[in-house]
Design an enzyme around this catalytic site. Structure first.
Site, short mmCIF file in Angstrom:
data_model
loop_
_atom_site.label_atom_id
_atom_site.label_comp_id
_atom_site.label_asym_id
_atom_site.label_seq_id
_atom_site.Cartn_x
_atom_site.Cartn_y
_atom_site.Cartn_z
N ASN A 9 0.86 -1.19 0.00
CA ASN A 9 0.00 0.00 0.00
C ASN A 9 0.90 1.25 0.00
O ASN A 9 1.57 1.54 0.98
CB ASN A 9 -0.89 -0.05 1.25
N ASP A 70 -0.74 -3.56 10.12
CA ASP A 70 -2.12 -3.95 9.81
C ASP A 70 -3.03 -2.96 10.51
O ASP A 70 -2.83 -2.63 11.68
CB ASP A 70 -2.43 -5.38 10.25
N ARG A 180 -1.65 5.26 13.05
CA ARG A 180 -0.34 4.82 12.55
C ARG A 180 0.77 5.65 13.21
O ARG A 180 1.80 5.11 13.62
CB ARG A 180 -0.31 4.98 11.02
P1 ITT Z 1 -0.94 -4.05 3.06
O1 ITT Z 1 -1.63 -5.23 3.66
O2 ITT Z 1 -0.15 -4.38 1.83
O3 ITT Z 1 -0.12 -3.28 4.06
P2 ITT Z 1 -3.64 -3.00 2.84
O4 ITT Z 1 -4.21 -1.74 2.30
O5 ITT Z 1 -4.25 -4.31 2.38
O6 ITT Z 1 -2.05 -3.00 2.53
P3 ITT Z 1 -4.56 -3.59 5.54
O7 ITT Z 1 -4.84 -5.01 5.22
O8 ITT Z 1 -3.87 -3.25 6.83
O9 ITT Z 1 -3.65 -2.91 4.41
O10 ITT Z 1 -5.93 -2.79 5.44
C1 ITT Z 1 -5.97 -1.48 5.86
C2 ITT Z 1 -7.25 -0.83 5.35
O11 ITT Z 1 -7.80 -0.06 6.42
C3 ITT Z 1 -6.92 0.14 4.23
O12 ITT Z 1 -7.03 -0.47 2.97
C4 ITT Z 1 -7.95 1.23 4.47
O13 ITT Z 1 -9.16 0.84 3.91
C5 ITT Z 1 -8.09 1.23 5.99
N1 ITT Z 1 -7.12 2.16 6.61
C6 ITT Z 1 -6.04 1.85 7.38
N2 ITT Z 1 -5.37 2.96 7.74
C7 ITT Z 1 -6.03 3.98 7.19
C8 ITT Z 1 -5.82 5.38 7.19
O14 ITT Z 1 -4.77 5.93 7.79
N3 ITT Z 1 -6.70 6.13 6.54
C9 ITT Z 1 -7.76 5.60 5.90
N4 ITT Z 1 -8.01 4.28 5.82
C10 ITT Z 1 -7.16 3.48 6.47
#
Ligand code: ITT
Length: 203
Positions: A9, A70, A180
């Site tokens: 991401n 995560d 985060r």
């Molecule tokens: P990786 O697993 O490759 O790190 P991912 O996007 O799949 O990437 P996650 O499984 O941790 O990551 O899912 C996190 C989701 O939660 C992300 O796709 C957003 O929809 C939401 N999210 C997490 N942090 C966020 C933030 O700071 N602002 C907005 N949405 C967030």
């Protein structure tokens, strides 16, 4: 010493790079290392379980110290959904817009809009040690999107003490209060010493 960031991401990656800047530590993205698994199946029931799973798979595949994030959104009135399913709330391969539209649908007519973002950061060492740190950020969900910065649910989330969404705040302000940012500040305080020591050994 190289520290692999186990995420695909790019938004997270950019926030993590701003938050974790140590002398002697070179942060490398999963896309910059060849031979890594394209995707890690995130089937744990907790943020910590998924963060450790992502970090371990890429640590084993690369032989590098590895950090993973995560994270997700928990909405009180929805029984803490979407939680660990935040990335695929509206289905596999859905977009952020799909997720936001689904969240607004689920919250139609709901007056209790309280929510919190949660984040767990995992660190794994090639010798088998592991650590986790967590952070959260409380706020409310709006009834329409606002702002164009950030990613994911940012346009719908107004953090406590602010009248703007995460998507209306600049990256520095978001990092200073976000789930985060809070997790990474704890991680930096707890792990700085051991990472510096590992970097010295490798030098
Ligand atoms: P990786 O697993 O490759 O790190 P991912 O996007 O799949 O990437 P996650 O499984 O941790 O990551 O899912 C996190 C989701 O939660 C992300 O796709 C957003 O929809 C939401 N999210 C997490 N942090 C966020 C933030 O700071 N602002 C907005 N949405 C967030």
């Amino acid at each position: 010493m190289k520290l692999l960031i186990a995420t695909r991401n790019r938004h997270k990656l950019s926030e993590l790079r701003q938050l974790f800047d140590f002398p002697g530590l070179l942060l490398v993205a999963a896309d910059e290392v060849s031979g890594l698994p394209e995707d890690v199946v995130e089937d744990a029931e907790t943020f910590a379980g998924n963060a450790l799973k992502k970090a371990w798979e890429l640590c084993r595949a690369s032989g590098l110290w590895t950090m993973a994030d995560d994270s997700g959104l928990e909405v009180l009135a929805l029984g803490n959904a979407p939680g660990v399913y935040s990335a695929r709330y509206a289905g596999e391969h859905c977009s952020y817009a799909d997720n936001n539209a689904k969240l607004l649908r689920e919250l139609t007519g709901v007056t209790d809009r309280r929510a919190r973002f949660r984040c767990v950061i995992a660190l794994c060492a090639p010798d088998g040690r592991e650590w986790t740190e967590a952070g959260d950020c409380r706020g409310v969900i709006l009834d329409a999107e606002r702002g164009s910065q950030g990613f994911g649910y940012d346009p719908l989330f107004v953090p406590e003490g602010f009248d703007r969404t995460f998507a209306e705040l600049d990256a520095e302000t978001k990092n200073s209060i976000s789930h985060r940012g809070n997790a990474m500040r704890r991680a930096a305080a707890r792990w700085g010493g051991l990472l510096a020591e590992a970097a010295l050994r490798q030098a």
